[in-house]
Structure formats: structure tokens, C-alpha cells
Scaffold this motif. Structure first.
Motif, short mmCIF file in Angstrom:
data_model
loop_
_atom_site.label_atom_id
_atom_site.label_comp_id
_atom_site.label_asym_id
_atom_site.label_seq_id
_atom_site.Cartn_x
_atom_site.Cartn_y
_atom_site.Cartn_z
N PRO A 149 0.81 -1.22 0.00
CA PRO A 149 0.00 0.00 0.00
C PRO A 149 0.85 1.27 0.00
O PRO A 149 0.45 2.28 -0.57
N TYR A 150 2.05 1.20 0.62
CA TYR A 150 2.91 2.39 0.64
C TYR A 150 3.43 2.72 -0.75
O TYR A 150 3.72 3.86 -1.08
N LEU A 151 3.60 1.67 -1.59
CA LEU A 151 4.09 1.90 -2.95
C LEU A 151 2.98 2.40 -3.86
O LEU A 151 3.21 3.19 -4.76
N THR A 152 1.78 1.89 -3.63
CA THR A 152 0.73 2.13 -4.62
C THR A 152 -0.33 3.13 -4.18
O THR A 152 -1.19 3.48 -4.97
N ASN A 153 -0.29 3.56 -2.90
CA ASN A 153 -1.36 4.49 -2.50
C ASN A 153 -1.18 5.83 -3.23
O ASN A 153 -0.09 6.15 -3.69
N PRO A 154 -2.25 6.61 -3.36
CA PRO A 154 -2.20 7.81 -4.20
C PRO A 154 -1.12 8.81 -3.79
O PRO A 154 -0.68 9.60 -4.62
N ASP A 155 -0.65 8.75 -2.53
CA ASP A 155 0.38 9.70 -2.09
C ASP A 155 1.80 9.20 -2.35
O ASP A 155 2.77 9.94 -2.19
N SER A 156 1.91 7.94 -2.75
CA SER A 156 3.24 7.37 -2.97
C SER A 156 3.91 8.03 -4.17
O SER A 156 3.25 8.42 -5.14
N VAL A 157 5.24 8.10 -4.11
CA VAL A 157 6.00 8.68 -5.21
C VAL A 157 5.85 7.84 -6.49
O VAL A 157 5.95 8.34 -7.61
N PHE A 158 5.56 6.54 -6.32
CA PHE A 158 5.45 5.65 -7.48
C PHE A 158 4.04 5.62 -8.09
O PHE A 158 3.83 5.05 -9.15
N ALA A 159 3.07 6.18 -7.40
CA ALA A 159 1.67 6.07 -7.83
C ALA A 159 1.44 6.52 -9.29
O ALA A 159 0.75 5.83 -10.04
N PRO A 160 2.02 7.67 -9.72
CA PRO A 160 1.75 8.10 -11.11
C PRO A 160 2.23 7.06 -12.15
O PRO A 160 1.63 6.93 -13.21
N ALA A 161 3.30 6.34 -11.82
CA ALA A 161 3.81 5.33 -12.76
C ALA A 161 2.74 4.26 -13.00
O ALA A 161 2.55 3.82 -14.14
N PHE A 162 2.04 3.86 -11.96
CA PHE A 162 1.00 2.83 -12.11
C PHE A 162 -0.28 3.40 -12.72
O PHE A 162 -0.97 2.72 -13.46
N THR A 163 -0.56 4.65 -12.40
CA THR A 163 -1.76 5.28 -12.95
C THR A 163 -1.67 5.34 -14.48
O THR A 163 -2.66 5.16 -15.18
#
Lengths: 224, 255
Positions: free
Chosen positions: A145-159
Motif C-alpha cells: 500500500p505504501y508503494l501504490t497508494n495515491p500519495d506514494s511517489v510511485f503512484a503516477p507510474a502505475f496510474t
């Protein structure tokens, strides 16, 4: 030549036989999941509750399923189709994996070479995905959840994984066939103006038809 | 222990995962044998495996994200099962929400009633299983009919090449159009500044890598070109999100 044709037909026929057996088995495995849950916990949901939810889901997804089978089968090949529909995530994973492999191997989707390359690519993709999800769930679920939650730095990559995926996949095709590419992209964008959330399966059908018709017209006009 | 993550749920998951892997291995082995008979080189087959595996990593992580999103309401095991067999990113969320609507709860609340949990499992399954009912009847027919049409057009090699390319381009165009102008049902990842930047970056990365592979005859780099371009573009998304003005990052056509 005659012998080759016979061999080819035999291979495709075998694939369809295997595919049918696996599809029916997969259906049994799939239905066994809710049956097992209900049996084990001794809870059977009221039929009307399930029906009320299904009535919202079925018109959309069953209709799309018909379009998807017709659209994807020629692209994925027989083996690729049977595998993809069992493992799911077709448009965002299995389809691009198959297309990418056929492009790299320089084989046509409808040839027997295309059939085997697509099947291998989709099979490998299915195993990779299944293993990654399993490892992710079993080992990393506390930290994920820390990697993929909307506040994570990596979130835009998955979005934005789909634009990244299809841009990379389409670049080579568009470079070689830019005249063919313009029409279906424009049609796709226009359709989305009026139906912005149109499901992928239906949009795909529209853009494929547009691309084929556009290409035929360009051929007729001798522009390609 | 939470019933949603009990031993029986993990046992069911294990059976489903084993089924998916055995089926995939079965088809790979059959196709591999046929490929050898057709004279396809070992190098081509090896490149297919490497490229496909690498290529699947990022979308698989994206699917994992959906598993985690659904896990808050349904526990981790049921979404894991559903997204390993037939499931897809969009469908499972909509199916689960449709059932929970009936019970007046939402995906943001944990399902604590096993009967509701069972209902979710049934709707997810029945809603998604239709392709498996269709395939045994339809796949061979469609495959043969379209195959015959394409083979007929391939009588003229140019027409065959063009139609083959057009059908591929048609597929990719749908996703390019969505990146340019699409809207998602939950509003996350709508088309706008970010989607177009990521799309253009991945096209540029791909063209640059393809040129490098051709110019310097880098055959070993070729299977990695596509996944590298994808990861590169995903990196651009992270960088833009960190350094571009917020007004640009959040800009979409759909407001």
C-alpha cells in the motif's frame, strides 16, 4: 504443399480441442470458488440479492464478452485466445504481450508461426503475472500500500501504465504505417468525446473496423 | 482469524493459481514443439520468452494495485483469486461494488458478513465467466472464418500486409485514443497533460531504442527495447509528478 496444409489444419484442430477442454475445466474451477466459500462457511446468499447485482453487471459484461471473443480471436490466435480468456487482463496485458512478440518475431497474427509465438508469449505473460501477484500478496502485502497508494511517489507510474505500454508498443507500427494510423486514432478520439468511459472491448472493435476500412480506402486511392 | 483470510481461502487460491500455471505450461509446451517443427529458431523463441516476461512486470504490478484496493473490503485472498483467473482491473471493482450496493455498503468498508462475502464471490464469478461459455462454441468458428478471409486477401501480398498491419494498428489506436481523450470510471488517470506526456515519452524512448538496435546491430537489446521504453515512460510520470507545476500535473480534459 498439400501435406503442409494438412499438418497445419491438424495443429489448429488440436489447439481447438485442447482449448475447449481447458475452457470447460476452467469454468468448473471458477464456479467451484463461490461454491467452496458458501459450503465451507455454510452461508448461501439470497438469490434475489445476487440477481439485483448481476442485472447491473451482466448487460455490460456479457455483451462486451461477445465483442471481445470476435475481436481478440483473430489477433491472439487460437491458443492465445483460450489462454487469455482464462487468465484475464487481456487488453492491458495478454493482447499487447502477444502483439509485441509477433512484431519482434516478424510473423503474422493469422499464420501458424504467429499462432505459436503468440501462444508462448501469452503463456509466459500469464505465468509471470500470476507469480508476481502471488509473491506480492504473500510477501509484500504489508508494504505494497505504501508503494501504490495515491500519495506514494510511485503512484503516477502505475496510474499511467497503459499509455506507457501502448505508446511503446505502437511506436514502431506508427512509424512504418502512419497513414493507416491517423484515421482510427481520430475515430477513437471522436467516439470518446461522446462516450468518454466507453469500455475498451467496444472501443477496440470500432477502431479496428476504422483501421481496416481506412487502409482499404488508402489502398484503393493508391496512397499506400 | 478473519474468515476472508482463513486457511480455506488460501487453499482455494492455491488450486486456482496451480490451474492457471499448469494450463499456461501446457500451451507453451505444445506451441514450443510446433515452433520447432516450423523451423522457428531457438533464439526467436528465447527472445519471445524474455520480452514477454519483462513486458508483463509493470502491468502485473498494476493489477496487484487493484488486489490491494479491493483487499480493504474483501480481504486479500478473494481479489487475488479473481484477478488471477479471468478477472480484469475494471470489472472486479465494478462487480464487487454492485453487490455491496445491494447491501447498502461500499468498497471502502470491510465486509464482515460471510453471506455478503459469498454474494460478492458469486457475482464476480457469474459476471465474468461468460467468455468461457462462448469460447468452446465461437472460437473455432471465428478463427476459421476470419483466417479464411485474411488468407484470401493474402493472395495479394500487399493487401494482406496492409490489412494485417491495420488490424494491429486498430487495437493500439483504441488505447492511444484513450490516452489522448479518454476518461476512467473512477476519475484516476483521465486523459490530459500527464497521459499525453507519458504516451509521447514512451513513443520517443521506443523509437530511440529501435534506432540504436538497428544502427549498432544490438540484437541482445532488442527484446528489452519495449519493456525499457515502458519503464522509461513510467519514470517520466514519476518525475513530472515530482517536479512539474501541480496545475499541469492535475490538468485533464474532463476537469
Amino acid at each position: 504443399m498439400k501435406k503442409n496444409k494438412l499438418t497445419e489444419r491438424t495443429y489448429f484442430d488440436k489447439v481447438h480441442t485442447w482449448g475447449r477442454i481447458w475452457s470447460v475445466t476452467a469454468l468448473a474451477v471458477l464456479v467451484a470458488v463461490p461454491v467452496s466459500i458458501c459450503l465451507y462457511f455454510n452461508v448461501w446468499p439470497a438469490a434475489q440479492d445476487v440477481f439485483k447485482a448481476l442485472i447491473k453487471v451482466i448487460p455490460l459484461y456479457w455483451g462486451t464478452a461477445v465483442i471481445e471473443v470476435i475481436t481478440y480471436t483473430p489477433m491472439l490466435g487460437a491458443g492465445g485466445t483460450y489462454l487469455s480468456f482464462v487468465t484475464g487482463n487481456i487488453s492491458n496485458l495478454k493482447l499487447p504481450a502477444g502483439l509485441n512478440a509477433m512484431e519482434n518475431a516478424k510473423v503474422r497474427a493469422n499464420s501458424e508461426e504467429g499462432e505459436v509465438i503468440s501462444t508462448i508469449a501469452i503463456g509466459v505473460s500469464a505465468i509471470t503475472t500470476t507469480v508476481i501477484i502471488a509473491v506480492g500478496v504473500l510477501l509484500f502485502s504489508p508494504v505494497l500500500p505504501y508503494l501504490t497508494n495515491p500519495d506514494s511517489v510511485f503512484a503516477p507510474a502505475f496510474t499511467y501504465v497503459l499509455p506507457a505500454l501502448f505508446g511503446a508498443l505502437g511506436a514502431g507500427y506508427f512509424k512504418k504505417n502512419w497513414k493507416i494510423a491517423i484515421f482510427p486514432i481520430v475515430i477513437g478520439c471522436l467516439v470518446l468525446v461522446f462516450a468518454p468511459t466507453l469500455v475498451v472491448g467496444t472501443l477496440l472493435f470500432i477502431t479496428i473496423v476504422a483501421a481496416m476500412l481506412g487502409a482499404m480506402l488508402l489502398l484503393k486511392l493508391k496512397w499506400i | 482469524m478473519d474468515f476472508k483470510e482463513s486457511g480455506i481461502m488460501y487453499a482455494i487460491a492455491a488450486v486456482v493459481i496451480a490451474f492457471v500455471i499448469v494450463q499456461s505450461v501446457f500451451f507453451i509446451v505444445k506451441a514450443w514443439k510446433r515452433a520447432k517443427e516450423l523451423g522457428i529458431t531457438k533464439e526467436t523463441l528465447k527472445n519471445t520468452v524474455i520480452s514477454s516476461a519483462l513486458f508483463s512486470v509493470a502491468p502485473a504490478l498494476s493489477i496487484l494495485t487493484t488486489v490491494i484496493v479491493l483487499a480493504s473490503a474483501l480481504g486479500i485472498v478473494l481479489p487475488w483469486i479473481r484477478l488471477s483467473v479471468i478477472g480484469n482491473l475494471a470489472y472486479e471493482t465494478v462487480a464487487a461494488q454492485s453487490v455491496l450496493d445491494v447491501f447498502g455498503v461500499s468498497l471502502s468498508t470491510e465486509v464482515s458478513d460471510p453471506a455478503q462475502f459469498g454474494a460478492v464471490a458469486w457475482v464476480m464469478t457469474i459476471g465474468s465467466c461468460f467468455p468461457l461459455v462462448l469460447l468452446p462454441f465461437l472460437c473455432k468458428f471465428v478463427h476459421k472464418k476470419i483466417g479464411a478471409a485474411v488468407n484470401k486477401s493474402e493472395g495479394s501480398s500487399k493487401v494482406g500486409d496492409v490489412l494485417s498491419a491495420a488490424s494491429f494498428i486498430g487495437i493500439i489506436s483504441a488505447f492511444i485514443a484513450r490516452a489522448i481523450n479518454g476518461k476512467t470510471s473512477d476519475g484516476v488517470g483521465d486523459a490530459g497533460f500527464m497521459s499525453i506526456c507519458v504516451l509521447v515519452s514512451s513513443i520517443i524512448f521506443s523509437l530511440v531504442l529501435e534506432t540504436l538496435c538497428t544502427k549498432y546491430n544490438l540484437k541482445k537489446l532488442q527484446p528489452f527495447a519495449m519493456p525499457l521504453s515502458m519503464f522509461g515512460a513510467m519514470g517520466v510520470a514519476i518525475l513530472l509528478n515530482m517536479f512539474a507545476p501541480e496545475s499541469l500535473v492535475s490538468f485533464t480534459w474532463w476537469g
